[in-house]
Motif scaffolding. Structure first.
Motif, PDB file in Angstrom:
ATOM      1  N   UNK A   1     -15.211  -8.385   6.429  1.00 60.45           N
ATOM      2  CA  UNK A   1     -15.895  -8.069   7.674  1.00 60.45           C
ATOM      3  C   UNK A   1     -17.004  -7.063   7.394  1.00 60.45           C
ATOM      4  N   UNK A   2     -18.191  -7.373   7.877  1.00 54.58           N
ATOM      5  CA  UNK A   2     -19.302  -6.439   7.726  1.00 54.58           C
ATOM      6  C   UNK A   2     -19.587  -6.077   6.284  1.00 54.58           C
ATOM      7  N   UNK A   3     -19.298  -6.997   5.348  1.00 51.20           N
ATOM      8  CA  UNK A   3     -19.550  -6.742   3.932  1.00 51.20           C
ATOM      9  C   UNK A   3     -18.429  -6.007   3.226  1.00 51.20           C
ATOM     10  N   UNK A   4     -17.386  -5.617   3.952  1.00 53.52           N
ATOM     11  CA  UNK A   4     -16.246  -4.920   3.360  1.00 53.52           C
ATOM     12  C   UNK A   4     -15.035  -5.862   3.281  1.00 53.52           C
ATOM     13  N   UNK A   5     -14.113  -5.530   2.354  1.00 53.61           N
ATOM     14  CA  UNK A   5     -12.861  -6.272   2.203  1.00 53.61           C
ATOM     15  C   UNK A   5     -11.703  -5.401   2.727  1.00 53.61           C
ATOM     16  N   UNK A   6     -10.817  -6.023   3.502  1.00 50.37           N
ATOM     17  CA  UNK A   6      -9.689  -5.308   4.078  1.00 50.37           C
ATOM     18  C   UNK A   6      -8.397  -6.073   3.810  1.00 50.37           C
ATOM     19  N   UNK A   7      -7.297  -5.354   3.681  1.00 54.08           N
ATOM     20  CA  UNK A   7      -5.987  -5.981   3.596  1.00 54.08           C
ATOM     21  C   UNK A   7      -4.929  -4.973   4.041  1.00 54.08           C
ATOM     22  N   UNK A   8      -3.834  -5.480   4.604  1.00 55.86           N
ATOM     23  CA  UNK A   8      -2.698  -4.625   4.962  1.00 55.86           C
ATOM     24  C   UNK A   8      -1.659  -4.687   3.864  1.00 55.86           C
ATOM     25  N   UNK A   9      -0.984  -3.554   3.627  1.00 55.08           N
ATOM     26  CA  UNK A   9       0.070  -3.481   2.619  1.00 55.08           C
ATOM     27  C   UNK A   9       1.224  -2.654   3.153  1.00 55.08           C
ATOM     28  N   UNK A  10       2.385  -2.893   2.562  1.00 59.96           N
ATOM     29  CA  UNK A  10       3.551  -2.063   2.847  1.00 59.96           C
ATOM     30  C   UNK A  10       4.361  -1.963   1.560  1.00 59.96           C
ATOM     31  N   UNK A  11       4.679  -0.739   1.154  1.00 66.57           N
ATOM     32  CA  UNK A  11       5.442  -0.568  -0.090  1.00 66.57           C
ATOM     33  C   UNK A  11       6.920  -0.852   0.096  1.00 66.57           C
ATOM     34  N   UNK A  12       7.292  -1.275   1.296  1.00 66.48           N
ATOM     35  CA  UNK A  12       8.685  -1.587   1.595  1.00 66.48           C
ATOM     36  C   UNK A  12       9.426  -0.455   2.251  1.00 66.48           C
ATOM     37  N   UNK A  13       8.857   0.720   2.246  1.00 64.47           N
ATOM     38  CA  UNK A  13       9.522   1.890   2.824  1.00 64.47           C
ATOM     39  C   UNK A  13       8.775   2.430   4.035  1.00 64.47           C
ATOM     40  N   UNK A  14       7.669   1.830   4.387  1.00 62.66           N
ATOM     41  CA  UNK A  14       6.844   2.322   5.493  1.00 62.66           C
ATOM     42  C   UNK A  14       7.205   1.624   6.795  1.00 62.66           C
ATOM     43  N   UNK A  15       7.194   2.382   7.876  1.00 60.67           N
ATOM     44  CA  UNK A  15       7.522   1.820   9.191  1.00 60.67           C
ATOM     45  C   UNK A  15       6.484   0.803   9.632  1.00 60.67           C
ATOM     46  N   UNK A  16       5.203   1.093   9.345  1.00 62.79           N
ATOM     47  CA  UNK A  16       4.111   0.206   9.725  1.00 62.79           C
ATOM     48  C   UNK A  16       3.263  -0.113   8.497  1.00 62.79           C
ATOM     49  N   UNK A  17       2.658  -1.298   8.503  1.00 61.84           N
ATOM     50  CA  UNK A  17       1.759  -1.670   7.414  1.00 61.84           C
ATOM     51  C   UNK A  17       0.513  -0.779   7.430  1.00 61.84           C
ATOM     52  N   UNK A  18       0.003  -0.483   6.243  1.00 56.45           N
ATOM     53  CA  UNK A  18      -1.173   0.366   6.074  1.00 56.45           C
ATOM     54  C   UNK A  18      -2.361  -0.515   5.695  1.00 56.45           C
ATOM     55  N   UNK A  19      -3.530  -0.220   6.288  1.00 58.17           N
ATOM     56  CA  UNK A  19      -4.731  -1.009   6.010  1.00 58.17           C
ATOM     57  C   UNK A  19      -5.592  -0.322   4.952  1.00 58.17           C
ATOM     58  N   UNK A  20      -6.069  -1.137   3.996  1.00 61.52           N
ATOM     59  CA  UNK A  20      -6.914  -0.670   2.911  1.00 61.52           C
ATOM     60  C   UNK A  20      -8.284  -1.348   2.992  1.00 61.52           C
ATOM     61  N   UNK A  21      -9.292  -0.676   2.453  1.00 60.72           N
ATOM     62  CA  UNK A  21     -10.652  -1.197   2.447  1.00 60.72           C
ATOM     63  C   UNK A  21     -11.248  -1.031   1.057  1.00 60.72           C
ATOM     64  N   UNK A  22     -12.182  -1.909   0.718  1.00 64.85           N
ATOM     65  CA  UNK A  22     -12.894  -1.811  -0.566  1.00 64.85           C
ATOM     66  C   UNK A  22     -14.228  -2.522  -0.438  1.00 64.85           C
TER      67      UNK A  22
END
Length: 701
Positions: A80-101
């Protein structure tokens, strides 16, 4: 002996509805803020907790579900808008975390945290449901839900820095910001939310308005783009074309699957985006239309007009404006598979269809030529993320025991490669069981063949009856596939058998299949589910004493209707967040939107249809019902918990059998979306332990 149930006061409330006297003794449970309701919930939960604590395999299911949800996982990348995004969860987090690059390689290497919902609340009950990015990639707008509510608040960030943007906090439902080309303004759907602001969870939703918001501007100055004061059930879904020249607005009544399509041209006036129009391209909701892509003045649309299984057409907007006549040129004809979605990817079209409820993904040229299939493994498509003109597309797939696996697609060549490197490092103590998946078919009351998936641990002898969990939905043209749900792995690991039914009312086989399961035809859905249950028993897969029924939301209605019509069908009933009062569903929050499927109880004929199957109104005193666990969330403002509360009270009052009739009311959660990881595990563990105990399933180990 069944447990001693808390007292549920029976009030003398009787209404005259279309000439019939309808008692509603538990109407006081409709008020979620009343102390009496809160006390009733507390006492019911105490009885349920005591029963669940005695189940011998509850600890096994708790450990197993904990291990399942603690598996590291990742979502499907978005560009989106030239950026890459994805959600991740290390298995111990209550909610998924979003990353950008800035690049895909950088994202695969880790990227940078852009949104961490786990910082929003101490209990992890606040969640992020969606986000959009401005055309220039400068701003990100994301929606925050508190405690599982459908009400959401927009928040903004600068993508490059992650710093918050100071702007008015806009609250809405069922809407994400649609950025305009100036990257400083967006469209959104505005609802009256006086009831929400006052804390009235059950208040009916006000009429929708499509508005244009400019950053730094007070909400009361937002420009009104579209409203229909004469019909407060119309909803709007705006979409900006990839060339940034058009905004295409889907106008739909509630959850109806027929819509209008209005088009606005986007103009630049002194550096600000403004909309002109609208061009009422489709102004009679005679079929379903959705935008696929734009090529100059040509719009590519998917539709079920004259094609129950779907097709793709194109039309010329300039020609329509000049002549006033809509000419739909066929591009992809209706086929044997049911078209679910079509997206623009690079210079091709990517289609997702269902062949006997199994995903089929293909590429087509813009002139309709078939370029070949896209080979990706899985029982369900989680997402297809692509855009016209972009050389990269992303596909997410899941299976019964495996969550999302992401793939990178080159739209031009059809080349696919897995992106397993997106999943964060971590250890898991759970290995999903090997399973076999069969397609079988039952015969419904009117002779219709009803297919279903039969899933069992590898090596299971299906000629010997086993505890079996039967799942269904059957509504709103939503297909039910052999997809991932956390609880399936635990049930199968315990040695149970899983059946997933493709009922009428769903979207697996097109619009005709859907129409055969709604409004006056709604009884077909329940007959289909009963037929699958009987077929499982007739073929030796299970027995009455080993069969459990489960469904959520409209599927909760399904289970409620079937267990009141056929209390002898199964040993266990598990209705989750169900629509169970079909005479009053339209009076609360978004409920009136469901008239498309359930009919309008204010209409005498449709009232009679609803009354015939409404679970609450078909509970019969002196009846022995299955062991029942009614599940809901106290913050559910979609299918408000009063449905489950009133149904539970009525069942406990009428039940003459020895099996328990209980309710599990989750605190600080809603309809299901955004539920914290540990709550997901705990709910599934209790549901499965209850089902296992009352069907005789004993997990090994």
């Amino acid at each position: 002996m069944p447990p001693s149930y808390p007292e549920s006061r029976r009030a003398d409330v009787v209404e005259d509805l279309h000439g019939l006297r309808i008692a509603d003794p538990y109407r006081w449970l409709e008020d979620p803020d009343a102390p009496e309701t809160a006390d009733w919930v507390r006492r019911q939960n105490a009885v349920t907790d005591a029963h669940l604590a005695e189940l011998q395999d509850r600890d096994w299911f708790r450990r197993t579900m904990g291990a399942i949800v603690h598996r590291p996982r990742a979502g499907v990348p978005q560009k989106k808008g030239g950026w890459y995004f994805v959600s991740r969860n290390d298995g111990l987090q209550a909610q998924d975390v979003w990353y950008v690059a800035a690049t895909l390689d950088e994202l695969l290497a880790g990227g940078r945290v852009i949104i961490d919902p786990n910082t929003l609340s101490d209990q992890g009950t606040d969640s992020v449901s969606s986000f959009t990015v401005s055309a220039d990639g400068c701003y990100l707008a994301y929606t925050v839900s508190e405690g599982g509510s459908d009400w959401q608040t927009f928040r903004l960030l600068e993508v490059a820095t992650g710093q918050p943007v100071d702007d008015v906090a806009i609250q809405t439902k069922f809407s994400s910001p649609t950025w305009l080309p100036d990257s400083t303004s967006y469209l959104y759907t505005d609802f009256s939310h006086a009831g929400h602001a006052a804390g009235t969870q059950t208040a009916a939703l006000g009429g929708a308005k499509l508005r244009l918001h400019r950053l730094g501007q007070q909400q009361d100055r937002d420009e009104l783009i579209l409203e229909f004061p004469e019909n407060d059930q119309l909803m709007f879904w705006p979409e900006l074309s990839h060339d940034h020249k058009l905004v295409v607005v889907t106008v739909v009544e509630g959850t109806e699957n027929r819509n209008r399509l209005w088009v606005y041209r986007v103009e630049d006036v002194d550096g600000l985006s403004r909309l002109s129009g609208p061009v009422k391209l489709i102004d009679e909701p005679v079929a379903e239309f959705s935008l696929v892509r734009v090529d100059g003045s040509v719009l590519y649309l998917s539709t079920d007009l004259d094609a129950p299984r779907g097709r793709i057409v194109r039309c010329d907007l300039d020609a329509f404006e000049a002549s006033g006549r809509l000419e739909l040129e066929p591009l992809l004809a209706e086929g044997g598979a049911t078209l679910q979605a079509a997206t623009a990817a690079g210079d091709v079209l990517v289609t997702f269809a269902l062949q006997d409820a199994t995903p089929k993904i293909d590429r087509y040229a813009l002139d309709g030529r078939h370029l070949g299939p896209v080979e990706v493994p899985g029982g369900s498509v989680v997402a297809v993320e692509s855009e016209a003109g972009d050389s990269e597309a992303f596909i997410g797939m899941s299976s019964v025991t495996s969550p999302t696996r992401a793939f990178l697609l080159d739209p031009a060549t059809g080349t696919v490669r897995g992106l397993d490197g997106l999943v964060p490092a971590g250890e898991s103590t759970f290995s999903p069981p090997e399973v076999t998946v069969q397609r079988r078919s039952a015969t419904s009351a009117d002779g219709t063949a009803v297919p279903y998936f039969l899933i069992a641990p590898a090596g299971t002898d299906l000629s010997r009856p086993r505890p079996t969990l039967l799942y269904g939905y059957g509504g709103f043209k939503i297909p039910v596939l052999a997809d991932y749900r956390p609880g399936w792995s635990a049930w199968l690991a315990a040695g149970g058998v899983l059946a997933i039914a493709n009922l009428r009312g769903g979207g697996e086989f097109g619009s005709d299949w859907y129409d055969q399961g709604r409004l006056a035809n709604k009884q077909n859905v329940f007959d289909d589910f009963i037929a699958v249950g009987e077929h499982l028993k007739q073929t030796g897969v299970t027995t009455t004493g080993q069969l459990a029924l489960h469904g959520r939301s409209n599927g909760g209605l399904l289970v409620g209707a079937v267990m009141t019509q056929r209390p002898d069908l199964a040993a266990v009933a598990l209705p989750g967040v169900g629509v169970l009062d079909l005479l009053r569903f339209h009076k609360f929050t978004i409920g009136a939107a469901w008239i498309s499927d359930y009919g309008n109880p204010d209409d005498p004929d449709q009232f009679q249809t609803a009354l015939a199957y409404s679970p609450l109104h078909n509970v019969r005193p002196g009846t022995s019902y299955p062991a029942t666990l009614v599940l809901t969330g106290d913050h559910d403002d979609r299918v408000v918990p009063l449905h489950s509360h009133k149904f539970t009270a009525a069942l406990q009052h009428a039940h003459s059998g020895q099996a328990p009739v209980l309710t599990r009311v989750e605190v600080a959660t809603g309809h299901g979306m955004g539920k914290p990881t540990q709550m997901v595990a705990a709910e599934w563990a209790d549901l499965l332990a209850f089902a296992a105990h009352h069907t005789g399933l004993r997990p090994a180990g």
